[in-house]
Scaffold this motif. Structure first.
Motif, mmCIF file in Angstrom:
data_model
loop_
_atom_site.group_PDB
_atom_site.id
_atom_site.type_symbol
_atom_site.label_atom_id
_atom_site.label_comp_id
_atom_site.label_asym_id
_atom_site.label_seq_id
_atom_site.Cartn_x
_atom_site.Cartn_y
_atom_site.Cartn_z
ATOM 1 N N UNK A 89 -31.700 -64.079 44.601
ATOM 2 C CA UNK A 89 -30.879 -62.881 44.881
ATOM 3 C C UNK A 89 -29.688 -63.216 45.763
ATOM 4 N N UNK A 90 -29.564 -64.501 46.165
ATOM 5 C CA UNK A 90 -28.465 -64.905 47.044
ATOM 6 C C UNK A 90 -27.505 -65.881 46.369
ATOM 7 N N UNK A 91 -27.971 -66.500 45.275
ATOM 8 C CA UNK A 91 -27.141 -67.476 44.562
ATOM 9 C C UNK A 91 -27.190 -67.156 43.076
ATOM 10 N N UNK A 92 -26.017 -67.025 42.497
ATOM 11 C CA UNK A 92 -25.916 -66.681 41.078
ATOM 12 C C UNK A 92 -25.279 -67.848 40.325
ATOM 13 N N UNK A 93 -26.049 -68.390 39.360
ATOM 14 C CA UNK A 93 -25.526 -69.449 38.482
ATOM 15 C C UNK A 93 -24.997 -68.746 37.236
ATOM 16 N N UNK A 94 -23.698 -68.760 37.062
ATOM 17 C CA UNK A 94 -23.093 -67.904 36.028
ATOM 18 C C UNK A 94 -22.826 -68.595 34.703
ATOM 19 N N UNK A 95 -22.947 -69.935 34.677
ATOM 20 C CA UNK A 95 -22.589 -70.643 33.450
ATOM 21 C C UNK A 95 -21.085 -70.582 33.240
ATOM 22 N N UNK A 129 -32.778 -73.387 42.930
ATOM 23 C CA UNK A 129 -32.557 -72.033 43.455
ATOM 24 C C UNK A 129 -33.866 -71.242 43.426
ATOM 25 N N UNK A 130 -34.629 -71.403 42.321
ATOM 26 C CA UNK A 130 -35.912 -70.693 42.203
ATOM 27 C C UNK A 130 -36.919 -71.205 43.228
ATOM 28 N N UNK A 131 -36.998 -72.528 43.378
ATOM 29 C CA UNK A 131 -37.937 -73.109 44.351
ATOM 30 C C UNK A 131 -37.654 -72.593 45.756
ATOM 31 N N UNK A 132 -36.380 -72.455 46.088
ATOM 32 C CA UNK A 132 -36.005 -71.997 47.424
ATOM 33 C C UNK A 132 -36.019 -70.470 47.533
ATOM 34 N N UNK A 167 -28.442 -67.062 58.052
ATOM 35 C CA UNK A 167 -28.806 -66.773 59.450
ATOM 36 C C UNK A 167 -27.639 -66.119 60.172
ATOM 37 N N UNK A 168 -26.430 -66.596 59.881
ATOM 38 C CA UNK A 168 -25.223 -66.025 60.496
ATOM 39 C C UNK A 168 -24.755 -64.778 59.755
ATOM 40 N N UNK A 169 -24.869 -64.828 58.422
ATOM 41 C CA UNK A 169 -24.361 -63.735 57.566
ATOM 42 C C UNK A 169 -25.462 -63.317 56.594
ATOM 43 N N UNK A 170 -26.318 -62.377 57.015
ATOM 44 C CA UNK A 170 -27.476 -61.993 56.195
ATOM 45 C C UNK A 170 -27.101 -61.479 54.797
ATOM 46 N N UNK A 171 -25.848 -61.028 54.628
ATOM 47 C CA UNK A 171 -25.454 -60.482 53.320
ATOM 48 C C UNK A 171 -24.654 -61.476 52.472
ATOM 49 N N UNK A 172 -24.625 -62.748 52.906
ATOM 50 C CA UNK A 172 -23.844 -63.747 52.171
ATOM 51 C C UNK A 172 -24.386 -63.927 50.752
#
Length: 199
Positions: free
Chosen positions: A83-89, A76-79, A53-58
């Motif tokens: 495209x905003x959170x990357x689980x990298x392993x 992450x998928x449910x929410x 909401x504060x930082x649309x490109x976060x």
């Protein structure tokens, strides 16, 4: 009194001049750890909509593997935040430093640490910290002056603090790098030998 000695960091490897090859957002947030329950990564994931909401490109990158990986992936998928959170392993240590150098802020909601290494590696790369208020985190922030502590897990409160940290980014980055340099392994070795000489 006990001498608090932090884990050392190799400031030749971890430094602010590595560029930002993995930066995907503005701001780019990073968390690095084995993904165990007490690391409370859900708190970070839950705070992303408020931060957006504060930082649309976060964007948030989570580096590490562990028993909670699939749970976090599903969350992450449910929410719909893929495209905003990357689980990298797991990331090779040599590549990891480029993730630190690509972020704007290192964030951790972990509720249990003894002597956490990632915040110190992040600081060596000149990055400010936002850490959950457990004692080792509070000690790191007090000693380094390189970030802020959060004690509320409310997403809006976390978002507000992300804002605060980014507002003082330049000052915090300078403090972070200074702390990193004071904790280079070469110096830590000297401090250790001084302590052992006292016995």
């Amino acid at each position: 009194s006990a001498d608090v000695l932090y884990n050392g960091v190799d400031t030749k490897l971890f430094n602010p001049n590595l560029g930002d090859p993995y930066k995907k957002g503005n701001p780019q947030l990073l968390f690095v750890s084995a993904l165990r329950k007490y690391k409370k990564v859900e708190i970070l994931i839950n705070s992303i909509p408020s931060i957006l909401k504060k930082f649309p490109d976060a964007h948030l990158q989570i580096v590490g593997d562990g028993e909670n990986f699939t749970t976090l992936e599903n969350m992450i998928q449910e929410k719909k935040l893929e495209d905003k959170i990357e689980l990298l392993g797991k990331i090779e240590h040599d590549d990891l430093r480029f993730y630190y150098s690509s972020c704007d802020l290192y964030i951790s909601a972990s509720t249990f640490e003894v002597c956490p290494v990632p915040p110190i590696e992040a600081m060596a790369c000149g990055k400010p910290l936002l850490l959950f208020g457990i004692e080792p985190h509070v000690e790191i922030i007090n000693a380094s002056k390189a970030g802020k502590i959060f004690s509320s897990t409310n997403p809006d409160d976390i978002s507000e603090l992300v804002s605060d940290v980014l507002r003082c980014k330049d000052t915090l980055e300078a403090s972070a790098r200074k702390f990193g340099e004071q904790h280079d392994w070469s110096l830590i070795g000297k401090q250790l030998s001084l302590i052992y000489e006292e016995f």
